[in-house]
Write an enzyme that holds these catalytic residues in place. Structure first.
Site, PDB file in Angstrom:
ATOM      1  CB  CYS A  21     -82.873 -42.637  10.538  1.00 50.83           C
ATOM      2  SG  CYS A  21     -83.273 -44.087  11.518  1.00 50.83           S
ATOM      3  CD  GLU A  22     -79.853 -38.385   7.364  1.00 44.30           C
ATOM      4  OE1 GLU A  22     -80.292 -37.910   6.291  1.00 44.30           O
ATOM      5  OE2 GLU A  22     -79.849 -37.769   8.440  1.00 44.30           O
ATOM      6  N   PRO A  62     -48.365 -37.984  -0.563  1.00 50.15           N
ATOM      7  CG  PRO A  62     -47.434 -40.094  -0.997  1.00 50.15           C
ATOM      8  CD  PRO A  62     -47.060 -38.693  -0.637  1.00 50.15           C
TER       9      PRO A  62
HETATM   10  C1  LIG Z   1     -55.197 -34.137   1.304  1.00 54.84           C
HETATM   11  C2  LIG Z   1     -53.838 -33.653   0.983  1.00 54.84           C
HETATM   12  C3  LIG Z   1     -52.905 -34.536   0.439  1.00 54.84           C
HETATM   13  C4  LIG Z   1     -53.197 -35.991   0.135  1.00 54.84           C
HETATM   14  O1  LIG Z   1     -54.146 -36.182  -0.854  1.00 54.84           O
HETATM   15  P1  LIG Z   1     -54.418 -37.677  -1.399  1.00 54.84           P
HETATM   16  O2  LIG Z   1     -55.438 -37.492  -2.434  1.00 54.84           O
HETATM   17  O3  LIG Z   1     -54.902 -38.477  -0.249  1.00 54.84           O
HETATM   18  O4  LIG Z   1     -53.118 -38.189  -1.910  1.00 54.84           O
HETATM   19  C5  LIG Z   1     -51.638 -34.058   0.195  1.00 54.84           C
HETATM   20  N1  LIG Z   1     -51.300 -32.768   0.446  1.00 54.84           N
HETATM   21  C6  LIG Z   1     -52.171 -31.896   0.971  1.00 54.84           C
HETATM   22  C7  LIG Z   1     -51.742 -30.505   1.233  1.00 54.84           C
HETATM   23  C8  LIG Z   1     -53.464 -32.301   1.259  1.00 54.84           C
HETATM   24  O5  LIG Z   1     -54.336 -31.428   1.773  1.00 54.84           O
END
Ligand SMILES: *Cc1c(COP(=O)(O)O)cnc(C)c1O
Length: 414
Positions: free
Chosen positions: A342-343, A274
């Site tokens: 500036c966007e 996570p």
């Molecule tokens: C980005 C990623 C995550 C984490 O994703 P979250 O949405 O931030 O929890 C986990 N595993 C892999 C392989 C990723 O590329």
């Protein structure tokens, strides 16, 4: 709890954001240590009794202080570049508890990972498998690998953050995985340690997550029958957080419990990676109103943070709550909260009823994940400061960039 009102002013834990703005200036990312620890501990508690490892996904927020905090709690790490590996090592993380994902690992990154003693390389293509075997042979090492398998499950999320579909660039197609494992098993330079998947980000319900985990477990059984035994199942990350008060909660515990229920008492170690669910709601972007600019069609609050600091609103159409740090005596109106870049795409929020005047502080909530890490120097804006709060203490964990640093690496040919 981590960001709440005390005596009429928004605080990070026990530190008023006004004090942080005074000490460190704005724009400034502010993180709560208690919030990070409590989200991490929710995973650990839900996994209690199971052989498991939480590998924090570094790309969500890679500040050394955040990584060091999680390393001390025992976390492993999920990385996607050699730069992230260097950060993990600098923060005191263990390479053996680190997984390296990503479709485009360079030879130099693979070499660095193997020499560091990486726990596992998550392989995303046959070509990468060949490259890793070649480098391992040259170094006289065995490379621990897993295949990242694309489970071809619709995470039902935003197309830019959905990664588990057939058309995705990520992973090895489910149908090809077994053949590739059998080929890898014949390469003596490779040690087959696991299997991984990651179907996308901002998942709100456990269904697709659990379905992907189940597909991985089936593949593990299928491989075992063919003589290939894997030691871990990495079910990925992607658990969503609440950005709006009425967003459905995506409780970490429910995702983990449903996954454990679906996997039963399997012997393989369970890995989750996570990112957002650990740091997303643990951070705010603190910004000051520079100008109130009423318009014929729209009213603007021009603030000192911009899309270069937080790109999620223009990039994903993401919604972040904007909260005044102290109730203002200014009249309320409906505003777009915009930065100085500036966007036309430079906005942090649109159509918000807010009472604010020049000089007031605003907190952009839920900015702990994919905020600072996606920041840039566009418009030659120095990157914001980052502060980590713990109880009554606030520590600067990344100083604001100076103007000289903006072009320190550049030179004019003579
Ligand atoms: C980005 C990623 C995550 C984490 O994703 P979250 O949405 O931030 O929890 C986990 N595993 C892999 C392989 C990723 O590329």
């Amino acid at each position: 709890m981590s960001f709440s009102d005390r005596n009429g002013a928004l605080c990070a834990e026990e530190v008023p954001l006004e004090e942080i703005a005074r000490r460190f200036g704005t724009p400034c990312y502010v993180y709560s240590r208690a919030a990070i620890e409590s989200a991490y501990r929710e995973f650990v508690a839900a996994l209690d009794g199971r052989d498991a490892l939480v590998c924090y996904s570094v790309k969500a927020n890679s500040n050394l202080a955040v990584l060091a905090l999680l390393a001390r709690l025992g976390a492993g790490f999920d990385i996607v570049s050699g730069g992230e590996l260097a950060r993990v090592m600098a923060a005191g993380g263990e390479a053996s508890k680190t997984l390296f994902s990503g479709v485009g690992k360079t030879a130099a990154e693979i070499e660095l990972a193997l020499k560091s003693g990486i726990g596992c390389l998550n392989v995303e293509s046959p070509a990468e498998l060949e490259r890793i075997a070649g480098i391992a042979a040259r170094l006289g090492r065995r490379a621990p690998i897993a295949l990242r398998v694309n489970p071809e499950i619709d995470a039902r999320t935003h197309p830019y953050i959905s990664t588990g579909l057939r058309e995705s660039k990520f992973g090895v197609p489910h149908a090809a995985a077994k053949g590739l494992y059998l080929a890898a098993a014949r390469m003596p330079e490779l040690e087959l340690v696991g299997i991984g998947c990651h179907i996308g980000s901002l998942l709100v319900e456990p269904g697709p997550f659990v379905a992907a985990a189940t597909r991985m477990a089936e593949l593990v059984d299928n491989l075992a029958a063919a003589g290939v035994r894997l030691r871990h199942i990495d079910v990925g990350g992607g658990i969503g957080i609440r950005y709006k008060a009425d967003d459905p909660a995506a409780p970490i515990g429910a995702f983990v419990r449903d996954t454990l229920a679906a996997l039963g008492n399997r012997p393989e170690r369970l890995i989750v990676d996570p990112g957002r669910s650990i740091v997303g709601n643990a951070g705010v972007l603190l910004t000051r109103v520079e100008y109130v600019k009423p318009g014929a069609a729209r009213n603007f609050l021009v603030v000192d943070a911009a899309m270069n600091d937080l790109i999620r609103p223009p990039l994903y159409g993401a919604w972040h709550e904007v909260r005044p740090v102290r109730q203002s005596d200014a009249p309320s109106a409906v505003y777009d909260v915009v930065g100085p870049v500036c966007e036309s795409a430079d906005f942090l929020a649109k159509d918000r009823a807010l009472a604010a005047k020049a000089g007031d502080l605003l907190a952009i909530l839920s900015a702990g994940a994919y905020g600072m890490v996606m920041s840039s120097n566009y418009n030659s804006r120095p990157r914001a400061a980052e502060v980590l709060v713990h109880g009554r203490h606030a520590d600067l964990v990344r100083r604001r960039e100076s103007l000289a640093e903006l072009f320190a690496g550049e030179q004019i040919p003579g």
